[in-house]
Design a protein around this motif. Structure first.
Motif, short mmCIF file in Angstrom:
data_model
loop_
_atom_site.label_atom_id
_atom_site.label_comp_id
_atom_site.label_asym_id
_atom_site.label_seq_id
_atom_site.Cartn_x
_atom_site.Cartn_y
_atom_site.Cartn_z
N GLU A 4 0.85 -1.19 0.00
CA GLU A 4 0.00 0.00 0.00
C GLU A 4 0.89 1.24 0.00
OE1 GLU A 4 -3.12 0.14 2.82
OE2 GLU A 4 -3.90 -1.85 2.31
N ILE A 5 0.67 2.08 -1.00
CA ILE A 5 1.55 3.24 -1.19
C ILE A 5 0.84 4.23 -2.11
CG2 ILE A 5 2.69 2.31 -3.25
CD1 ILE A 5 5.36 3.36 -2.14
N ALA A 6 1.22 5.49 -2.05
CA ALA A 6 0.70 6.47 -3.01
C ALA A 6 1.18 6.08 -4.40
CB ALA A 6 1.18 7.87 -2.66
N GLY A 7 0.26 6.07 -5.34
CA GLY A 7 0.65 5.70 -6.70
C GLY A 7 1.27 6.85 -7.47
N GLY A 8 0.82 8.07 -7.16
CA GLY A 8 1.34 9.22 -7.86
C GLY A 8 1.00 10.49 -7.11
N PHE A 9 1.45 11.61 -7.65
CA PHE A 9 1.24 12.89 -6.98
C PHE A 9 0.81 13.95 -7.97
CE2 PHE A 9 3.74 10.86 -3.73
CZ PHE A 9 3.33 11.46 -2.55
N VAL A 10 -0.01 14.86 -7.47
CA VAL A 10 -0.23 16.13 -8.16
C VAL A 10 0.90 17.04 -7.73
CG1 VAL A 10 -1.69 18.19 -8.27
CG2 VAL A 10 -2.72 15.90 -8.40
N VAL A 11 1.55 17.66 -8.69
CA VAL A 11 2.72 18.48 -8.39
C VAL A 11 2.53 19.90 -8.89
CG1 VAL A 11 4.33 16.54 -8.34
CG2 VAL A 11 3.90 17.71 -10.49
N LEU A 12 3.18 20.82 -8.21
CA LEU A 12 3.18 22.24 -8.55
C LEU A 12 4.61 22.70 -8.73
CD1 LEU A 12 0.74 23.39 -5.71
CD2 LEU A 12 0.11 22.95 -8.09
N ARG A 13 4.81 23.75 -9.51
CA ARG A 13 6.14 24.35 -9.60
C ARG A 13 6.41 25.12 -8.31
NH1 ARG A 13 4.25 25.88 -14.50
NH2 ARG A 13 4.10 28.04 -13.76
N ARG A 14 7.62 25.01 -7.82
CA ARG A 14 7.96 25.68 -6.57
C ARG A 14 7.81 27.20 -6.69
NH1 ARG A 14 10.81 23.32 -2.33
NH2 ARG A 14 11.46 21.64 -3.71
N ASP A 15 8.16 27.76 -7.85
CA ASP A 15 8.03 29.22 -7.99
C ASP A 15 6.57 29.65 -7.95
OD1 ASP A 15 7.31 28.23 -10.50
OD2 ASP A 15 8.58 29.60 -11.64
N TRP A 16 5.66 28.78 -8.45
CA TRP A 16 4.24 29.12 -8.39
C TRP A 16 3.75 29.10 -6.94
CZ3 TRP A 16 -0.46 27.33 -6.75
CH2 TRP A 16 -1.59 27.95 -7.29
N VAL A 17 4.20 28.12 -6.16
CA VAL A 17 3.83 28.05 -4.75
C VAL A 17 4.33 29.29 -4.01
CG1 VAL A 17 4.17 26.77 -2.60
CG2 VAL A 17 3.78 25.53 -4.73
N GLU A 18 5.55 29.72 -4.31
CA GLU A 18 6.11 30.90 -3.66
C GLU A 18 5.34 32.17 -4.04
OE1 GLU A 18 10.15 30.88 -4.90
OE2 GLU A 18 10.67 29.07 -3.77
#
Length: 325
Positions: free
Chosen positions: A213-227
């Motif tokens: 049991e494990i996360a299959g994948g991730f939604v990801v964001l660009r770090r500069d967008w988060v900042e």
């Protein structure tokens, strides 16, 4: 560095304060998945982004996670979604992404299943050596699951011949004999359910047999967008997490929303009845193992320099979860 949500304020090692109220209207473009509905899409349907300043915009479809990540890196979308190994490969290659939340998880209810025709001589993982396996894309979850499955059996990781086939055609290419095995990803439970209902297929193994049991994948964001958009990043993750919990608690209502969205996109709404959920932990929580498992695999294969990546530097996750690991 670790981005960590704590209650309604989020502060990072960069000194970024994540405040409750959104500061400006932002449009988050993304690529959809055929036959799929991401948690952020469900959140938008449920109205969870109202008042946050966030508008989601479907910019088309991705054939798989790597295409989504390329679009994110190139700036044509604001979020990507891909298998964990693909995300890590992108980050190792220089993409400055953070993992926002697990898009899906694998467990006894939601998993990727490798099917053969009922009368096929293939009955074990060892039997797929030398055979042709249909997957949605190379360099992503199904590809790495096959490689890891073969490795665990003491076989060369490239012993099977992988070919790419779009999700809607997985059943067809298997029944017509063009491939020996069709792999239906955990995000393709709609196509898998329809194929299973038609009969004549047999499961050989699933990814939980290989990965647990494990996360299959991730939604990801660009770090500069988060900042640049700290409040919106917080609202996006919180709304998506609420949608993940809604889907778990309200499966029938979720399938109805799923069908309506698919119909609106010109896809087959009937497949929504086979949606099994997202398979993630309550609140969309991630653990370091979700990433560290694949970091260890990539280091073992020589694809990643040892010590270059750490899960805690990538996860945008609740502080209490990281502290507990």
């Amino acid at each position: 560095m670790t981005f960590a949500f704590r209650n309604l304020a989020l502060t990072t090692a960069l000194g970024l304060a994540f405040v409750p109220a959104a500061q400006a209207d932002v449009t988050i473009r993304y690529l959809a998945s055929h036959g799929g509905l991401s948690a952020h899409e469900l959140a938008a349907e449920l109205g969870y982004f109202e008042g946050t300043g966030i508008t989601l915009e479907n910019a088309g479809y991705a054939s798989g996670g790597p295409e989504s990540l390329m679009a994110l890196a190139g700036g044509s979308v604001e979020l990507g979604s891909a298998a964990t190994a693909a995300v890590l490969n992108s980050i190792a290659g220089g993409a400055d992404f953070v993992a926002a939340y697990p898009s899906n998880g694998i467990n006894d209810q939601v998993q990727s299943i490798f099917y053969v025709l009922e009368d096929s001589p293939i009955r074990t993982i060892e039997d797929i050596a030398g055979k042709t396996v249909a997957v949605n894309t190379l360099g992503a979850h199904l590809d790495y699951t096959v490689r890891e499955a073969l490795h665990q059996k003491g076989l060369p990781q490239d012993a099977a011949n992988l070919v790419t086939v779009p999700g809607p055609q997985l059943e067809q290419v298997l029944r017509s004999g063009q491939v020996d095995v069709s792999a239906f990803g955990y995000w393709q439970t709609t196509f898998e359910g329809l194929a299973r209902e038609h009969g004549g297929l047999r499961a050989v193994f699933d990814d939980t047999d290989v990965l647990g049991e494990i996360a299959g994948g991730f939604v990801v964001l660009r770090r500069d967008w988060v900042e640049a958009h700290p409040a919106e990043a917080q609202a996006f993750v919180e709304g998506s997490a609420r949608a993940l919990d809604y889907a778990r608690d309200n499966p029938e209502e979720t399938r109805a929303i799923f069908a309506r969205v698919l119909d609106g996109r010109g896809e087959n709404p009937e497949v929504a009845q086979f949606f099994q959920g997202y398979g993630v932990r309550e609140g969309g929580r991630a653990t370091e193992r979700d990433l560290q498992f694949w970091i260890d695999v990539l280091e073992r294969e020589g694809r990643l320099e040892r010590g270059k990546l750490k899960a805690a530097d990538i996860l945008l996750a609740p502080a209490q979860d990281l502290a507990a690991k």
